[in-house]
Design an enzyme around this catalytic site. Structure first.
Site, PDB file in Angstrom:
ATOM      1  N   CYS A 138       0.809  -1.226   0.000  1.00 13.49           N
ATOM      2  CA  CYS A 138       0.000   0.000   0.000  1.00 13.49           C
ATOM      3  C   CYS A 138       0.837   1.269   0.000  1.00 13.49           C
ATOM      4  O   CYS A 138       0.278   2.370  -0.003  1.00 13.49           O
ATOM      5  CB  CYS A 138      -0.953  -0.020   1.191  1.00 13.49           C
ATOM      6  SG  CYS A 138      -2.143  -1.381   1.112  1.00 13.49           S
ATOM      7  N   HIS A 267      -1.277   8.016   7.010  1.00 12.98           N
ATOM      8  CA  HIS A 267      -1.706   6.817   6.298  1.00 12.98           C
ATOM      9  C   HIS A 267      -2.982   6.269   6.917  1.00 12.98           C
ATOM     10  O   HIS A 267      -3.826   5.721   6.206  1.00 12.98           O
ATOM     11  CB  HIS A 267      -0.604   5.761   6.348  1.00 12.98           C
ATOM     12  CG  HIS A 267      -0.957   4.475   5.674  1.00 12.98           C
ATOM     13  ND1 HIS A 267      -1.056   4.358   4.296  1.00 12.98           N
ATOM     14  CD2 HIS A 267      -1.267   3.246   6.172  1.00 12.98           C
ATOM     15  CE1 HIS A 267      -1.392   3.117   3.983  1.00 12.98           C
ATOM     16  NE2 HIS A 267      -1.537   2.422   5.095  1.00 12.98           N
ATOM     17  N   HIS A 305      -9.691   2.892   1.484  1.00  4.25           N
ATOM     18  CA  HIS A 305      -8.274   2.615   1.247  1.00  4.25           C
ATOM     19  C   HIS A 305      -8.097   2.168  -0.203  1.00  4.25           C
ATOM     20  O   HIS A 305      -8.626   1.140  -0.611  1.00  4.25           O
ATOM     21  CB  HIS A 305      -7.832   1.511   2.203  1.00  4.25           C
ATOM     22  CG  HIS A 305      -6.362   1.309   2.301  1.00  4.25           C
ATOM     23  ND1 HIS A 305      -5.454   1.931   1.462  1.00  4.25           N
ATOM     24  CD2 HIS A 305      -5.609   0.543   3.147  1.00  4.25           C
ATOM     25  CE1 HIS A 305      -4.238   1.561   1.782  1.00  4.25           C
ATOM     26  NE2 HIS A 305      -4.296   0.719   2.807  1.00  4.25           N
TER      27      HIS A 305
END
Length: 389
Positions: A138, A267, A305
């Site tokens: 990610c 994040h 996400h």
């Protein structure tokens, strides 16, 4: 400070088909979570709060390419370019390279977008463009930004494009389900009631350019990519080690020559462990900089996400902050969890007097950690994002 110009940004997200739509929605605290069912031809991407892997669409390759090419065209237009110059760099981020010109059911879920589709969007001859594929979980798009910056500063070229997309699909959704990270209610980063992530879809792209090249054509950058750090910490299987996160942020600020940070775009995905670790690291950073509290927020309560593409909306948010001096809040954050001294999780947008440096954090499984520093160009841009009342 050795900076390169962030010449242009493109983003397609569940908040809308442009970076401006995302930024406006983020400032207004909008959450785009909903049911799966958006028409495949609609360029507005989707977020699903809770769905079984079997209900996700497959394959996703065509969807990824449609989203990624739209974002690429936006980034080039924002950079004032009609195409990539000869000798440019194209960095594609995803789980694996697209090996076929046309995605199939075996590769479409986790591969792509295919470089050929991006070449068409860039009006670029593949024979005169260097192509690199990067996959760092990610944190992929942030790793790509650091790689492209190093490539430019090494003198290999003047222009680089980074592009990637995430589309809802059974493969990636099931991988999140297996590790028990999915929220049944919708992600709420930094909230006391947070219970996991929400998978979204979207695409992003950005153009980086050397400072001399930007000056030569009279282009005013959106911001400077002034610092970057990519650290792979093998001591932890997940991105939740405060010491590794702190090391990454410090290294990025040192690289930028920045002694302060005015905003951290976290994040923060909405997991209890990950959010707490990042907050602890930011608080320790604030203490070392004698800058407390440091405001931080996350977009994942708005659009979910985007996995490999998750750094793209983070860059748009940081650039918007530097352009307008407005700190975005974290959509869905209603009851902030207790946080250490030195950090402030923003529940709603607010103005700030100082907007010089912003950190964008991006972390992933396997200990893939990346932090980017964006720095303000100075003054108001010629074409600011639409003002929010």
């Amino acid at each position: 400070m050795t900076a390169v110009a962030l010449a242009g940004l493109g983003l397609v997200s569940p908040l809308g088909p442009t970076p401006e739509a995302f930024w406006r929605g983020l400032l207004h605290g909008r959450r785009a979570f909903g049911r799966l069912g958006c028409p495949q031809g609609d360029f507005r991407s989707r977020v699903v709060a809770a769905v079984s892997p079997d209900d996700c669409p497959a394959p996703a390759g065509h969807r990824k390419e449609a989203l990624a090419t739209a974002a690429t065209r936006q980034a080039l237009a924002a950079a004032g370019l009609t195409g990539l110059p000869d000798g440019s760099l194209l960095v594609v981020v995803s789980q694996t390279p697209a090996l076929r010109a046309v995605p199939d059911e075996q590769s479409g879920d986790f591969a792509g977008p295919h470089p050929e589709a991006l070449f068409a969007a860039c009006r670029t001859d593949a024979r005169r463009t260097s192509v690199v594929h990067l996959s760092h979980a990610c944190a992929s798009a942030a790793f790509a930004a650091a790689f492209a910056r190093d490539w430019l500063l090494s003198g290999l070229g003047t222009t680089a494009l980074v592009a990637g997309a995430s589309a809802l699909n059974r493969y990636e959704y099931a991988s999140m389900d297996v590790v028990k990270t999915l929220s049944p209610h919708g992600a709420r980063p930094f909230d006391a009631d947070r219970d996991g992530i929400t998978v979204g879809e979207g695409a992003g792209a950005f153009v980086l350019e050397t400072a001399p090249a930007a000056r030569a054509r009279g282009h005013r950058p959106t911001a400077w990519l002034s610092g970057a750090a990519c650290l792979v910490d093998t001591s932890e299987s997940v991105a939740s080690a405060p010491a590794a996160v702190l090391d990454c942020m410090r290294a990025a600020l040192d690289d930028a020559g920045a002694r302060r940070v005015d905003y951290v775009h976290a994040h923060a995905t909405g997991t209890v462990q990950g959010d707490a670790a990042e907050a602890e690291a930011v608080a320790e950073l604030a203490g070392s900089l004698d800058r407390a509290p440091i405001p931080m927020s996350s977009h994942k309560g708005a659009i979910g996400h985007l996995l490999h593409a998750s750094a793209f909306p983070g860059l748009v948010a940081a650039a918007g902050f530097l352009r307008e001096g407005r700190l975005p809040g974290t959509p869905g954050l209603r009851h902030p969890a207790p946080l250490p001294d030195g950090v402030l999780a923003l529940t709603r947008s607010r103005r700030t007097a100082t907007a010089e440096h912003a950190l964008v954090n991006s972390f992933g499984f396997g200990g893939n950690n990346a932090s980017l520093v964006l720095s303000a160009v100075g003054g108001r841009p010629a074409k600011p994002y639409e003002e929010i009342p």
